[in-house]
Scaffold this active site. Structure first.
Site, short mmCIF file in Angstrom:
data_model
loop_
_atom_site.label_atom_id
_atom_site.label_comp_id
_atom_site.label_asym_id
_atom_site.label_seq_id
_atom_site.Cartn_x
_atom_site.Cartn_y
_atom_site.Cartn_z
N THR B 512 0.92 -0.94 0.46
CA THR B 512 -0.11 0.07 0.17
C THR B 512 1.00 0.98 -0.02
OG1 THR B 512 -1.59 -1.22 0.84
CG2 THR B 512 -1.68 1.04 0.88
N HIS B 513 1.81 1.43 -1.74
CA HIS B 513 2.41 2.71 -1.28
C HIS B 513 2.02 3.23 -2.84
CE1 HIS B 513 5.82 0.28 1.28
NE2 HIS B 513 4.61 0.45 2.36
N ASN B 514 1.22 4.05 -2.82
CA ASN B 514 1.02 4.22 -3.77
C ASN B 514 1.00 5.68 -3.36
OD1 ASN B 514 -1.78 2.27 -2.54
ND2 ASN B 514 -1.97 2.68 -4.55
#
Lengths: 408, 586
Positions: B512-514
């Site tokens: 979850t590294h957008n």
């Protein structure tokens, strides 16, 4: 025009009254009263905590063994508060347990402790209360059985359990010790919870600060000398507990959390040390050796402990000092009356947030997860694990508490 | 009908890490701050106590902590020739929801970006010559040196467990020798490593690499932070990512900041309040507040002197687009800025299977790991390699939760009795070494408003157009062999290489590294906000989060996200409040 004349007249009247009271409402006098009101934690009972009531406006239901007694409105409202009370009226209430109308007061109001307070201190309390904003607050009728609704009955009670005493310092002891004893026995009225009561609700002298039960909590033994509940606590530990709401051994939760949050964290370091010095001077009887529980029960209790408790309280019961209470040597856990430990396992508990420790650390509830028997097993195991040596509890003890909590 | 509410000084949209940080600094400065959070209130003893926090079915499989796709989702496609379709179930990433946001369910891997990461374009062009035309990599406009005090402060708020490698220029053995200069050590010593990390570190050292303990927001010991919040030692239960921590052992907004805020009279929080748009003055020059909807469906206008976007990167970008602030990015012309430079993370890994030795990976923590940084950023010479950036290589033991963890070697069937037998044999005897690679911006990767799909309010969904780039492919092709060498040196029976293959797939969980979409920079022509995270177009609008990153580095983002929030808060308090207006003249 007419209105403004009336207003002016009222203002003048107020001014006159203000002048008459100026002496009493001097800064230092009010400040002294404010401190005593804080130390005495008057706000806790005299505020309807459950319903976010106005501070000191009363209305909190106190669940006594005899029924529910609602606290009075302490603000200077003339009709519903103590606005019409004179200083003498107030002193009589604090010193003798009699109200302005001459009626006997129920000892849920701890005048049995306040009676040792000197007139100067009581006057300061009165003067501080006069500075509060008057709040009109009707107080519900007490919910007491018929004989007790008859206030003169209290007079009989007082003949048995009340003595109009004065505080007499012990010259053989230090000033700090004497100050501590005055605070403990007087304004902070520790014994109201921590001293065992007889069937009529009077203090049992032999049980002085050896722990007491109220509202289905057991307030632990707080004697700090040999064999006392606080024998493992140093003076600094007691001060940290009362000042920061955190100590190596445990944190104040629920009722004591209120006391620390509202009262003791605001007291002076000297007074907290004095209380600690006094408590540390009180020795106690060695506890009775408990019959060991069966090996099966040890095995059952230990398994539950490892699955449910050890992550925080550590496998060897040493806990995480200041965060998760060590269970080895815990006076809450090994108290003669196991109400508190059973209750905390059932409904959880939260360490009070204080100025020094903001985090509301909490123990979760297990009522939905563990049966009466499982809780009885783990409590019995813990009460005899490591250096602990207290008698086992039964599943019916847990069931009783569970049904009490379901009703409340 | 929209009800107008009383004014506040500052309204925060979203209340996770950056919301808590902004609220902390701005209430310190005496401002009246209101946080609006789309999701519910959440705290440790009520919502993730130890009695049920470790419920894998509820929190992992059934997404107990995440944004619900039925409330807000996005559409996805790999490239502009495709039609984007809505993501109806999360896969590749898991946006948070509720008080604390993703800060509740993160692993706790807390890296600082390298100094060169903040000047990716100028640094790389100076060393290697011009970047390819389609590579829209940019400088942040803020330097590592400027952020250093804020990194340091956030690490103290969290009580990060780790080993420093460079304190005031002194290189410390056992730390990361490549890291930017730090002003102080980590507040807590590293976590206790397990078998897998010991083998990884030994193998890496044999190869001449420099292993160091991963900086962890899982506490190695009891700790009290500068706000007086107490954190407890981690129990290595292996339930961090996707879970709340019931033991107060993982730094989150709940365990480090929020209880202090809740006691302040100039702070208020409203939950179940979903912001629909940022409102502006008729000339569009200033924000006047936000419009939000509550759980009853009632609409409110909340006027505020300042608006700060503190939601997740995807929501912040969407809110800017829906509110018409800033020019939307157009990949054909390269003009416009909002939605530009969407980046992600590029991963590959190698599993290691042991014959005799037990790895017992169920004894884990979110950031329990040993790391090498020799192939990250510009820590190695890229001459002739045809790519820039890199990634860290790590052996993390985050968990071995039974629903997600079924390690099997190469050639084992994917189901049936042979698979079960293999899982049984390998469950306690395997580990994995991973590459956590940087994602460089590319002209064709971006987010915009979807022309077809709308949410329940009739507003367009966000549309993501994303695929791995040539830089990504070369990066992983170059570094994965190093991962393999380390894994091979760990003494296992066999290894299994999981190369990054093909196009980006939005379904299998990756990370979850957008990042990107509301990028920061030095000019309004190519960035949404200036170096203080202030909108170029609307000076009383500030933006936080990983959307600020012009491209993503080879690290987890939280430390840099937090440092940027403290940096921006500092600029608001010390500059903006003294002279309201643009802090940088375009």
């Amino acid at each position: 025009m007419r209105n403004s004349v009336i207003l002016a007249a009222l203002a003048a009247a107020g001014l006159v009254a203000g002048t008459a009271q100026a002496q009493e409402l001097a800064y230092s006098q009010v400040e002294r009263g404010r401190y005593l009101v804080t130390a005495g934690n008057c706000a806790a009972c005299h505020t309807d905590m459950e319903n976010d009531g106005t501070p000191f406006a009363g209305g909190r239901g106190l669940d006594t063994p005899f029924g529910v007694i609602y606290s009075r409105n302490l603000t200077p409202d003339e009709e519903t508060g103590i606005g019409l009370w004179s200083r003498d009226d107030f002193y009589r209430a604090m010193n003798e347990g009699v109200n302005r109308e001459g009626q006997q007061l129920y000892p849920a109001f701890p005048y049995t402790y306040f009676t040792i307070m000197p007139r100067e201190d009581v006057d300061a309390v009165y003067d501080y209360l006069r500075t509060l904003e008057p709040v009109r607050a009707e107080i519900p009728e007490n919910e007491l059985p018929l004989p007790l609704r008859f206030r003169p009955a209290v007079a009989g009670w007082k003949m048995l359990f009340f003595e109009d005493r004065e505080f007499v310092p012990d010259p053989a002891q230090s000033d700090a010790w004497n100050r501590g004893r005055y605070l403990v026995d007087g304004p902070t009225h520790c014994g109201a919870c921590h001293t065992g009561k007889n069937l009529l609700g009077g203090d049992r002298e032999a049980e002085y600060l050896r722990g007491g039960t109220l509202e289905n909590w057991f307030a632990p033994n707080i004697r700090g000398g040999e064999n006392g509940g606080l024998a493992q606590w140093e003076i600094g530990d007691i001060v940290e507990f009362l000042r920061d709401g955190r100590a190596r051994h445990t944190a104040p939760m629920q009722r004591m959390g209120e006391v620390v949050g509202l009262s003791t964290q605001h007291m002076t370091q000297e007074d907290l040390e004095a209380i600690a010095i006094y408590l540390k001077s009180l020795n106690d009887e060695p506890p009775q050796a408990a019959d060991p529980i069966t090996e099966d029960r040890v095995a059952a209790g230990r398994s539950i402990f490892f699955d449910e408790c050890a992550a925080c309280h550590a496998a060897d019961g040493s806990g995480v000092p200041y965060i998760f209470a060590p269970l080895d040597g815990s006076n809450k856990l090994t108290a003669e009356d196991p109400s508190t430990v059973i209750r905390i396992i059932l409904e959880g508990a939260q360490a009070v947030p204080t100025e020094a420790a903001l985090g509301p650390l909490a123990m979760p509830a297990f009522d939905w997860k563990l049966s009466d028997e499982q809780i009885a097993d783990v409590v019995s195991y813990l009460r005899q694990a490591w250096s602990n040596n207290a008698i086992a509890v039964s599943a019916s003890d847990v069931a009783d508490m569970r049904s009490y909590l379901e009703e409340h | 009908m929209v009800t107008r509410l009383p004014d506040v000084d500052v309204v925060l949209v979203g209340f996770g890490w950056t919301g808590a940080i902004m609220a902390q600094k701005l209430t310190d400065a005496g401002m009246e701050v209101l946080a609006l959070e789309r999701g519910p209130w959440r705290d440790t003893p009520t919502h993730f106590p130890t009695t049920f926090a470790q419920d894998e079915l509820r929190y992992y499989w059934r997404h107990g902590m995440f944004q619900e796709a039925s409330q807000e989702t996005l559409t996805f496609r790999n490239n502009r020739s495709q039609m984007a379709l809505p993501m109806r179930r999360w896969g590749s990433f898991l946006p948070g929801n509720g008080v604390g946001g993703s800060g509740v369910h993160w692993n706790g891997q807390t890296f600082r970006f390298l100094p060169s990461d903040f000047v990716a374009r100028s640094h790389n062009e100076e060393r290697y010559g011009p970047l390819p035309e389609d590579m829209t990599v940019q400088d942040y406009g803020v330097t590592y040196e400027e952020l250093e005090p804020h990194f340091d402060y956030f690490e103290k708020i969290c009580g990060i467990s780790g080993e420093a490698g460079n304190v005031n220029g002194e290189i410390i053995a056992g730390g990361n020798p490549f890291e930017g200069q730090r002003s102080d050590h980590y507040p807590c010593p590293p976590l206790q490593m397990t078998f897998s990390q010991d083998r990884f570190a030994a193998s890496a050292r044999n190869l001449g690499l420099h292993p160091f303990p991963g900086p962890a927001a899982n506490l190695s010991q009891a700790y009290t932070n500068p706000l007086g919040m107490q954190l407890a030692p981690c129990t290595y239960c292996g339930f961090c990512e996707k879970f709340g921590c019931g033991n107060y052992s993982k730094s989150s907004p709940q365990t480090t900041i929020i209880p202090a805020l809740m006691r302040r009279n100039n702070f208020a929080l409203r939950t179940n309040a979903e912001v629909l748009s940022i409102e502006r003055t008729p000339d569009g020059a200033m924000a006047t507040g936000v419009t939000y909807v509550d759980a009853q469906g009632e609409l409110y206008f909340q006027p505020a002197g300042m608006v700060i976007l503190c939601a997740y990167q995807l929501q912040n970008t969407r809110l800017m687009l829906l509110s018409g602030i800033g020019a939307p990015y157009d990949p054909q012309t390269g003009q416009g800025v909002v939605g530009k430079n969407y980046c992600y993370q590029v991963m590959s890994s190698v599993d290691v299977f042991f014959e005799e030795e037990y790895t017992n990976e169920f004894v884990g923590a979110g950031a329990l790991g040993m790391v090498v940084d020799d192939y990250n950023g510009d820590n190695f010479d890229h001459s002739g390699l045809g790519f820039i950036g890199g990634g860290y290589i790590a052996c993390w033991t985050t968990n071995a939760r039974p629903i997600e963890t079924h390690p099997v070697p190469e050639g084992v069937p994917t189901w049936g009795s042979a698979w079960k037998k293999s899982v049984r044999e390998n469950f306690l005897k395997s580990t994995s070494v991973g590459l956590h690679g940087a994602s460089m911006a590319h002209r064709s990767n971006y987010v915009d408003l979807d022309p077809t799909y709308k949410d329940r309010w009739g507003r367009p969904l966000l549309r993501m157009t994303y695929d791995f780039t040539l830089n990504d492919r070369r990066l992983t092709a170059h570094i994965t062999p190093v991962v393999k060498d380390i894994a091979r040196g760990m003494g296992g029976r066999e290894i299994k290489v999981n190369n990054r293959r093909g196009s980006y797939d939005s379904m299998p969980y990756q990370t979850t590294h957008n990042t990107g979409g509301t990028i920061m920079g030095t000019s309004p022509a190519d960035s949404v906000v200036n170096r203080y995270c202030q909108s170029w177009d609307v000076p009383n609008l500030f933006v936080t989060g990983a959307g600020l990153f012009p491209q993503n580095a080879g690290y987890n983002p939280t430390d840099t996200v937090a440092a940027l929030a403290y940096w921006s808060a500092d600029a608001i308090v010390n500059q903006y409040l003294r002279a309201e207006g643009p802090l940088v003249q375009p």
